[in-house]
Design a protein around this motif. Structure first.
Motif, PDB file in Angstrom:
ATOM      1  N   PRO A   1       5.204  -1.158  13.758  1.00 52.70           N
ATOM      2  CA  PRO A   1       4.192  -0.844  12.750  1.00 52.70           C
ATOM      3  C   PRO A   1       2.805  -1.367  13.121  1.00 52.70           C
ATOM      4  O   PRO A   1       2.659  -2.454  13.664  1.00 52.70           O
ATOM      5  N   VAL A   2       1.825  -0.559  12.806  1.00 47.96           N
ATOM      6  CA  VAL A   2       0.431  -0.949  12.993  1.00 47.96           C
ATOM      7  C   VAL A   2       0.027  -1.716  11.734  1.00 47.96           C
ATOM      8  O   VAL A   2       0.270  -1.240  10.623  1.00 47.96           O
ATOM      9  N   PRO A   3      -0.564  -2.901  11.859  1.00 46.09           N
ATOM     10  CA  PRO A   3      -0.981  -3.670  10.680  1.00 46.09           C
ATOM     11  C   PRO A   3      -1.910  -2.830   9.785  1.00 46.09           C
ATOM     12  O   PRO A   3      -2.757  -2.083  10.280  1.00 46.09           O
ATOM     13  N   PHE A   4      -1.746  -2.990   8.478  1.00 45.81           N
ATOM     14  CA  PHE A   4      -2.480  -2.153   7.533  1.00 45.81           C
ATOM     15  C   PHE A   4      -3.989  -2.214   7.749  1.00 45.81           C
ATOM     16  O   PHE A   4      -4.653  -1.182   7.751  1.00 45.81           O
TER      17      PHE A   4
ATOM     18  N   ARG B   1       0.465   3.565  17.591  1.00 43.23           N
ATOM     19  CA  ARG B   1      -0.614   3.445  18.577  1.00 43.23           C
ATOM     20  C   ARG B   1      -0.512   4.567  19.610  1.00 43.23           C
ATOM     21  O   ARG B   1       0.573   4.989  19.970  1.00 43.23           O
ATOM     22  N   SER B   2      -1.659   5.008  20.093  1.00 46.11           N
ATOM     23  CA  SER B   2      -1.677   5.980  21.179  1.00 46.11           C
ATOM     24  C   SER B   2      -1.162   5.294  22.446  1.00 46.11           C
ATOM     25  O   SER B   2      -1.119   4.062  22.527  1.00 46.11           O
ATOM     26  N   ASP B   3      -0.763   6.079  23.430  1.00 51.69           N
ATOM     27  CA  ASP B   3      -0.213   5.514  24.662  1.00 51.69           C
ATOM     28  C   ASP B   3      -1.163   4.537  25.338  1.00 51.69           C
ATOM     29  O   ASP B   3      -0.743   3.538  25.907  1.00 51.69           O
ATOM     30  N   ASP B   4      -2.468   4.820  25.269  1.00 49.50           N
ATOM     31  CA  ASP B   4      -3.437   3.935  25.920  1.00 49.50           C
ATOM     32  C   ASP B   4      -3.855   2.768  25.026  1.00 49.50           C
ATOM     33  O   ASP B   4      -4.619   1.901  25.434  1.00 49.50           O
ATOM     34  N   GLY B   5      -3.360   2.771  23.769  1.00 52.50           N
ATOM     35  CA  GLY B   5      -3.652   1.685  22.842  1.00 52.50           C
ATOM     36  C   GLY B   5      -5.039   1.722  22.230  1.00 52.50           C
ATOM     37  O   GLY B   5      -5.397   0.859  21.448  1.00 52.50           O
TER      38      GLY B   5
ATOM     39  N   GLY C   1      -6.310   4.085  20.249  1.00 56.47           N
ATOM     40  CA  GLY C   1      -6.385   4.748  18.948  1.00 56.47           C
ATOM     41  C   GLY C   1      -5.012   4.828  18.305  1.00 56.47           C
ATOM     42  O   GLY C   1      -4.067   4.163  18.732  1.00 56.47           O
ATOM     43  N   LEU C   2      -4.940   5.657  17.280  1.00 57.36           N
ATOM     44  CA  LEU C   2      -3.694   5.846  16.558  1.00 57.36           C
ATOM     45  C   LEU C   2      -3.276   7.305  16.617  1.00 57.36           C
ATOM     46  O   LEU C   2      -4.110   8.196  16.754  1.00 57.36           O
ATOM     47  N   LEU C   3      -1.977   7.520  16.474  1.00 51.89           N
ATOM     48  CA  LEU C   3      -1.432   8.864  16.351  1.00 51.89           C
ATOM     49  C   LEU C   3      -0.853   8.994  14.956  1.00 51.89           C
ATOM     50  O   LEU C   3      -0.148   8.101  14.476  1.00 51.89           O
ATOM     51  N   LEU C   4      -1.126  10.096  14.310  1.00 51.97           N
ATOM     52  CA  LEU C   4      -0.596  10.401  12.987  1.00 51.97           C
ATOM     53  C   LEU C   4       0.428  11.504  13.170  1.00 51.97           C
ATOM     54  O   LEU C   4       0.086  12.591  13.636  1.00 51.97           O
ATOM     55  N   LEU C   5       1.674  11.201  12.839  1.00 50.76           N
ATOM     56  CA  LEU C   5       2.759  12.137  13.081  1.00 50.76           C
ATOM     57  C   LEU C   5       3.577  12.354  11.814  1.00 50.76           C
ATOM     58  O   LEU C   5       3.752  11.422  11.027  1.00 50.76           O
ATOM     59  N   PRO C   6       4.108  13.557  11.631  1.00 49.76           N
ATOM     60  CA  PRO C   6       4.978  13.787  10.479  1.00 49.76           C
ATOM     61  C   PRO C   6       6.347  13.166  10.713  1.00 49.76           C
ATOM     62  O   PRO C   6       6.872  13.208  11.819  1.00 49.76           O
ATOM     63  N   GLY C   7       6.906  12.562   9.692  1.00 48.46           N
ATOM     64  CA  GLY C   7       8.272  12.063   9.719  1.00 48.46           C
ATOM     65  C   GLY C   7       8.558  10.949  10.707  1.00 48.46           C
ATOM     66  O   GLY C   7       7.728  10.602  11.528  1.00 48.46           O
ATOM     67  N   PRO C   8       9.756  10.411  10.605  1.00 51.33           N
ATOM     68  CA  PRO C   8      10.186   9.312  11.482  1.00 51.33           C
ATOM     69  C   PRO C   8      10.791   9.862  12.768  1.00 51.33           C
ATOM     70  O   PRO C   8      11.987  10.026  12.880  1.00 51.33           O
ATOM     71  N   ILE C   9       9.972  10.160  13.760  1.00 47.94           N
ATOM     72  CA  ILE C   9      10.454  10.782  14.993  1.00 47.94           C
ATOM     73  C   ILE C   9      11.225   9.783  15.843  1.00 47.94           C
ATOM     74  O   ILE C   9      12.200  10.135  16.488  1.00 47.94           O
ATOM     75  N   GLN C  10      10.848   8.532  15.847  1.00 50.97           N
ATOM     76  CA  GLN C  10      11.538   7.509  16.616  1.00 50.97           C
ATOM     77  C   GLN C  10      12.594   6.835  15.743  1.00 50.97           C
ATOM     78  O   GLN C  10      12.497   6.829  14.521  1.00 50.97           O
ATOM     79  N   ALA C  11      13.578   6.261  16.405  1.00 51.33           N
ATOM     80  CA  ALA C  11      14.552   5.447  15.687  1.00 51.33           C
ATOM     81  C   ALA C  11      13.835   4.230  15.120  1.00 51.33           C
ATOM     82  O   ALA C  11      12.868   3.736  15.701  1.00 51.33           O
ATOM     83  N   ALA C  12      14.302   3.733  13.992  1.00 50.81           N
ATOM     84  CA  ALA C  12      13.646   2.613  13.306  1.00 50.81           C
ATOM     85  C   ALA C  12      13.453   1.405  14.219  1.00 50.81           C
ATOM     86  O   ALA C  12      12.427   0.737  14.164  1.00 50.81           O
ATOM     87  N   GLU C  13      14.426   1.115  15.085  1.00 51.91           N
ATOM     88  CA  GLU C  13      14.307  -0.061  15.944  1.00 51.91           C
ATOM     89  C   GLU C  13      13.258   0.117  17.045  1.00 51.91           C
ATOM     90  O   GLU C  13      12.835  -0.841  17.663  1.00 51.91           O
ATOM     91  N   GLU C  14      12.815   1.367  17.284  1.00 53.82           N
ATOM     92  CA  GLU C  14      11.795   1.634  18.299  1.00 53.82           C
ATOM     93  C   GLU C  14      10.376   1.590  17.729  1.00 53.82           C
ATOM     94  O   GLU C  14       9.415   1.609  18.475  1.00 53.82           O
ATOM     95  N   ARG C  15      10.248   1.547  16.423  1.00 52.26           N
ATOM     96  CA  ARG C  15       8.922   1.576  15.797  1.00 52.26           C
ATOM     97  C   ARG C  15       8.276   0.210  15.811  1.00 52.26           C
ATOM     98  O   ARG C  15       8.923  -0.806  15.608  1.00 52.26           O
TER      99      ARG C  15
ATOM    100  N   PRO D   1       0.841  -1.202   0.000  1.00 52.68           N
ATOM    101  CA  PRO D   1       0.000   0.000   0.000  1.00 52.68           C
ATOM    102  C   PRO D   1       0.880   1.258   0.000  1.00 52.68           C
ATOM    103  O   PRO D   1       1.940   1.281   0.631  1.00 52.68           O
ATOM    104  N   LEU D   2       0.440   2.280  -0.703  1.00 59.89           N
ATOM    105  CA  LEU D   2       1.209   3.524  -0.768  1.00 59.89           C
ATOM    106  C   LEU D   2       1.369   4.163   0.606  1.00 59.89           C
ATOM    107  O   LEU D   2       2.388   4.801   0.881  1.00 59.89           O
ATOM    108  N   LEU D   3       0.394   3.985   1.477  1.00 50.65           N
ATOM    109  CA  LEU D   3       0.484   4.513   2.831  1.00 50.65           C
ATOM    110  C   LEU D   3       1.655   3.859   3.574  1.00 50.65           C
ATOM    111  O   LEU D   3       2.449   4.554   4.229  1.00 50.65           O
ATOM    112  N   ASP D   4       1.786   2.543   3.455  1.00 51.70           N
ATOM    113  CA  ASP D   4       2.910   1.840   4.082  1.00 51.70           C
ATOM    114  C   ASP D   4       4.226   2.261   3.450  1.00 51.70           C
ATOM    115  O   ASP D   4       5.246   2.388   4.139  1.00 51.70           O
ATOM    116  N   GLU D   5       4.219   2.473   2.156  1.00 53.92           N
ATOM    117  CA  GLU D   5       5.426   2.924   1.460  1.00 53.92           C
ATOM    118  C   GLU D   5       5.854   4.299   1.978  1.00 53.92           C
ATOM    119  O   GLU D   5       7.032   4.537   2.227  1.00 53.92           O
ATOM    120  N   ALA D   6       4.899   5.199   2.161  1.00 56.12           N
ATOM    121  CA  ALA D   6       5.203   6.538   2.677  1.00 56.12           C
ATOM    122  C   ALA D   6       5.774   6.453   4.093  1.00 56.12           C
ATOM    123  O   ALA D   6       6.709   7.186   4.436  1.00 56.12           O
TER     124      ALA D   6
END
Length: 105
Positions: free
Chosen positions: A64-67, A42-46, A48-62, A27-32
């Motif tokens: 992914p939410v299933p599509f 995921r939100s802290d309480d799990g 909902g979701l948070l939509l954030l610009p850019g890769p704020i966390q290091a890759a190993e900390e991410r 999916p293009l969303l996953d590609e982006a």
């Protein structure tokens, strides 16, 4: 800015991404997300979701939410939100589409 037009664009692209996934394509969303253009987590309480610009966390900390989960929650949010910034951020994931409008950047 016409939020309804932007909303329709994003909803149509989410539909296309579901078809891409069903056809075995990324999916293009996953590609982006993979390119670091946005991050959906995921939100802290799990609840909902948070939509954030850019890769704020290091890759190993991410984590992914299933599509399928992500697209369902995003679709609901897009349908009811008036948050133009969120709509624009999501729309930018699909900026290679022929219906994309530069004014949405």
């Amino acid at each position: 800015m016409d939020n309804d037009e932007l909303r329709r664009f994003v909803l149509d692209r989410l539909d296309e991404d579901e078809r891409r996934l069903a056809d075995g394509e990324l999916p293009l969303l996953d590609e982006a997300e993979g390119r670091g253009r946005l991050r959906i987590t995921r939100s802290d309480d799990g609840a909902g979701l948070l939509l954030l610009p850019g890769p704020i966390q290091a890759a190993e900390e991410r984590h992914p939410v299933p599509f399928g989960e992500k697209v369902a929650l995003l679709r609901t949010e897009v349908e009811r939100t008036e948050d133009e910034a969120a709509l624009r951020l999501l729309a930018e994931a699909f900026d290679t589409h022929h219906d994309w409008q530069e004014e949405w950047r």
